[in-house]
Design a protein around this motif. Structure first.
Motif, short mmCIF file in Angstrom:
data_model
loop_
_atom_site.label_atom_id
_atom_site.label_comp_id
_atom_site.label_asym_id
_atom_site.label_seq_id
_atom_site.Cartn_x
_atom_site.Cartn_y
_atom_site.Cartn_z
N VAL A 1 0.82 -1.21 0.00
CA VAL A 1 0.00 0.00 0.00
C VAL A 1 0.86 1.26 0.00
N GLY A 2 1.97 1.24 0.76
CA GLY A 2 2.84 2.41 0.83
C GLY A 2 4.11 2.08 1.58
N THR A 3 5.11 2.93 1.41
CA THR A 3 6.39 2.74 2.08
C THR A 3 6.96 4.08 2.52
N GLY A 4 7.92 4.04 3.42
CA GLY A 4 8.56 5.28 3.86
C GLY A 4 9.80 4.98 4.68
N THR A 5 10.58 6.00 4.95
CA THR A 5 11.73 5.92 5.85
C THR A 5 11.58 7.01 6.90
N LEU A 6 12.28 6.84 8.01
CA LEU A 6 12.24 7.81 9.09
C LEU A 6 13.64 8.37 9.30
N ALA A 7 13.78 9.68 9.21
CA ALA A 7 15.06 10.33 9.48
C ALA A 7 15.22 10.47 10.99
N THR A 8 16.13 9.69 11.56
CA THR A 8 16.37 9.71 13.00
C THR A 8 17.83 9.40 13.26
#
Length: 289
Positions: A263-270
């Protein structure tokens, strides 16, 4: 080898409601497979190399690690570089158990290395990968794949543990989730052998499958090509993941079998690790074994 499943209560409703979902990118052409007989089961999955609980500043802070995972609002996450009573760098804590406790999840830890303690009577020193899940873990196994040890002199490629598999029950749908950490060396030969081993393990299982991990190579690398005959990279145009600040490579991947909808993807800047976590929203259509 020691395998352990730590069972913990789920987060309370108030805390769960407070977790803001991570904005996700929708892959072009995402759609449900034709002829789905039952409503699909949603599943949010992530992969995260936690750098043994140390951030890019190399300061150990497992609360910061837990906070980064909590921000993903995931149902299941595969972790790499997990210390369990391993060394002073992580205060000899059991990171799998402590993260499970902090996040209200179940955990399965699969050691790559299982060493004698430094002092008599202390727990064994272990380092490996893990899976944390909000859903019930029905079964778990620590598989062997080819490795080139960092703990012995003059190592040669040989089978070694540290490839985690769990089967989880997602609202009646059973899915196999695997967490892996491939060889880091510039020479791709060990990674190529690890891909062969991985496909053999996956071939023994039926039903939907999710493979997550630090591949230590970009998905287009020749030694990884065989993976994509059986699996699909959920974010072929996704953001880079390493190093966490100003990343230049995408080596942390969530991949799925063809019977799963992305459905969707993402990354987290941490800065909680030297890698960025990757998250994917999925739909499960089939019951596993």
């Amino acid at each position: 080898m020691r395998l352990s499943i730590h069972r913990r209560k789920l987060l309370g409703a108030a805390l769960a409601a407070a977790l803001a979902p991570l904005p996700l990118a929708t892959p072009a052409g995402a759609s449900e497979p034709a002829g789905a007989a039952a409503p699909p089961a949603p599943l949010r999955v992530a992969t995260y190399n936690i750098h043994a609980g140390a951030g890019e500043d190399n300061v150990f802070d497992l609360a910061r690690t837990a906070g980064a995972i909590r921000a993903l609002n995931v149902d299941v996450v595969g972790l790499q570089e997990v210390d369990v009573h391993w060394a002073a760098r992580s205060n000899f804590v059991d990171e799998a158990e402590e993260l499970a406790e902090r996040l209200g999840m179940q955990a399965f830890f699969a050691p790559i290395y299982d060493m004698d303690p430094l002092t008599a009577g202390a727990p064994r020193r272990q380092y490996g990968v893990a899976v944390l899940s909000r859903y019930p873990i029905l079964d778990a196994e620590n598989h062997e794949i080819t490795r080139l040890s960092t703990q012995v002199p003059n190592p040669v490629p040989a089978p070694a543990p540290g490839f985690a598999e769990v089967t989880i029950n997602v609202r009646g749908a059973h899915v196999h989730v695997y967490s892996t950490h491939l060889d880091y060396r510039a020479d791709p030969s060990v990674r190529r052998l690890q891909v062969v081993d991985t496909l053999d393990i996956l071939a023994a299982d039926s039903g939907p499958k999710v493979l997550v991990g630090d591949l230590n190579a970009e998905p287009g690398a020749p030694e990884l090509a065989a993976l994509w005959q059986d699996l699909r990279d959920t974010a072929p145009a996704g953001g880079k993941t390493y190093p966490a600040t100003d990343p230049v490579k995408r080596i942390d991947v969530v991949s799925v079998s063809p019977d799963i909808t992305v459905v969707g993807t993402g990354t987290l800047a941490t800065p909680a690790s030297d890698h960025r976590p990757v998250v994917a929203d999925l739909l499960l259509h089939e019951r596993g074994d």
